[in-house]
Design an enzyme around this catalytic site. Structure first.
Site, PDB file in Angstrom:
ATOM      1  CB  SER A 174      -4.140   2.487  14.759  1.00  0.00           C
ATOM      2  OG  SER A 174      -3.916   1.520  13.764  1.00  0.00           O
ATOM      3  CB  ALA A 208      -2.768   9.969  23.136  1.00  0.00           C
ATOM      4  CG  ASP A 213      -2.053  -1.029   1.094  1.00  0.00           C
ATOM      5  OD1 ASP A 213      -2.352  -1.435  -0.039  1.00  0.00           O
ATOM      6  OD2 ASP A 213      -2.619  -1.405   2.132  1.00  0.00           O
ATOM      7  CG  ASN A 215      -3.978   6.012   3.720  1.00  0.00           C
ATOM      8  OD1 ASN A 215      -4.976   5.623   3.116  1.00  0.00           O
ATOM      9  ND2 ASN A 215      -3.003   5.205   4.077  1.00  0.00           N
ATOM     10  CG  ASP A 248       0.539  11.969  22.387  1.00  0.00           C
ATOM     11  OD1 ASP A 248       0.790  12.843  23.240  1.00  0.00           O
ATOM     12  OD2 ASP A 248       0.665  10.750  22.611  1.00  0.00           O
ATOM     13  CB  THR A 282      -9.051   0.856   6.677  1.00  0.00           C
ATOM     14  OG1 THR A 282      -8.435   1.313   5.464  1.00  0.00           O
ATOM     15  CG2 THR A 282     -10.534   0.681   6.456  1.00  0.00           C
ATOM     16  CB  ALA A 283      -4.501   3.879   7.388  1.00  0.00           C
ATOM     17  NE  ARG A 335      -2.040  20.943  27.380  1.00  0.00           N
ATOM     18  CZ  ARG A 335      -1.621  20.299  28.469  1.00  0.00           C
ATOM     19  NH1 ARG A 335      -2.487  19.946  29.405  1.00  0.00           N
ATOM     20  NH2 ARG A 335      -0.330  20.016  28.624  1.00  0.00           N
TER      21      ARG A 335
END
Length: 303
Positions: A200, A219, A80, A154, A184, A195-196, A182
């Site tokens: 996650s 996060a 990919d 993506n 990451d 889907t990438a 605030r």
């Protein structure tokens, strides 16, 4: 390898090959595809970097721009990541792409290496499913002047460095203030990218036909910061308020370093890319095969 399949009358004449470099054993697969294309009467060219990595001097090579202007279709042999790289370069030219999976996951390079020639014969003969995918374009402004412009199939990701603390971002959508965050970082994703990395980080899956834009915080400090799906017409502005070692990247392949007060303007690109899938291809089949939706958790499978 089985005998070369016959090809029906094709709407394509010139075919470009883009091959992932430094892949063990890939030369045999490339020769099989080349023999098939030549015997079928197609004119074949290599993408420039492909030609540099393969010792096949009898095949002419072209830049991505030349391929966009001259080729009728592009066959990508790789994973990919290889597809993402060439798709961004060819987006302005509307050249369709066919993916043969030489990588691991293969969401976009969806033709398995085993049995690839009969599948190619059918696709090039006109028996295929064409699917358009949207892209994002982003401009990084510093003191009101662009310092970086990029395309993403993506996602566009604003993120902190590995050794630095949280970043503080201000996000506006269509000139309306959305929030200060605030975290990451922040992922701005197409349906293809849902889907990438966005998945996650806890984002939703978007069917490619929906055409929305997904914002997924990475996060976040506040648990109230949740992913959101925006209309595809939205223009998103991300301003760096505070943080160190911050970057913005496009498909994890092109980068720009950011400082406080830099602004990233993101919107849907006017360009699209077209994938040619085998007959009978289904997005839901891909989700089952790649994300293993059809498997029970470990145990006896009983409810």
């Amino acid at each position: 390898m089985s005998a070369t399949p016959a090809v029906a009358s094709s709407i394509y004449n010139t075919i470009a090959l883009v091959v992932r470099p430094n892949t063990a054993g890939i030369e045999d697969s490339v020769r099989d595809v080349l023999d098939f294309l030549k015997q079928s009467g197609y004119s074949v060219v290599f993408e420039t970097e492909t030609a540099e990595h393969l010792n096949m001097p009898d095949i002419p090579s072209m830049s991505a721009q030349g391929i966009g202007e001259k080729a009728d279709v592009v066959i990508v042999m790789g994973g990919d990541g290889t597809m993402l790289g060439i798709a961004r370069q060819l987006a302005p030219y509307e050249v369709p792409l066919i993916g043969i999976n030489q990588g691991r996951l293969g969401f976009m390079t969806d033709i398995p290496r085993d049995g690839m020639l009969p599948v190619l014969a059918k696709i090039l003969g006109g028996t295929h499913k064409a699917e358009r995918r949207s892209l994002l374009e982003g401009r990084v402004l510093r003191d009101g002047k662009p310092i970086h412009i990029g395309l993403a199939v993506n996602d566009v990701v604003v993120a902190r460095g590995a050794g630095s603390g949280m970043v503080e971002l201000r996000v506006d959508v269509d000139e309306h203030f959305m929030y200060n965050q605030r975290s990451d970082g922040l992922i701005v994703s197409t349906p293809t990218g849902s889907t990438a990395y966005a998945l996650s980080a806890g984002g939703p899956l978007l069917h490619p036909a929906l055409g929305g834009i997904v914002l997924v915080p990475i996060a976040p400090h506040a648990l109230s910061n949740r992913p959101i799906v925006l209309p595809e017409s939205s223009e998103i502005v991300i301003e760096i308020k505070r943080g160190r070692d911050i970057t913005v990247n496009f498909d994890m392949q092109t980068f720009a370093s950011l400082t406080a007060q830099d602004r990233i303007h993101i919107r849907r690109s006017p360009h699209t890319i077209t994938f040619l899938h085998p007959e009978g291809w289904s997005y839901y089949n891909t989700l089952r095969e790649k994300l293993h939706w059809n498997e029970y958790p470990s145990g006896d499978g009983k409810i």
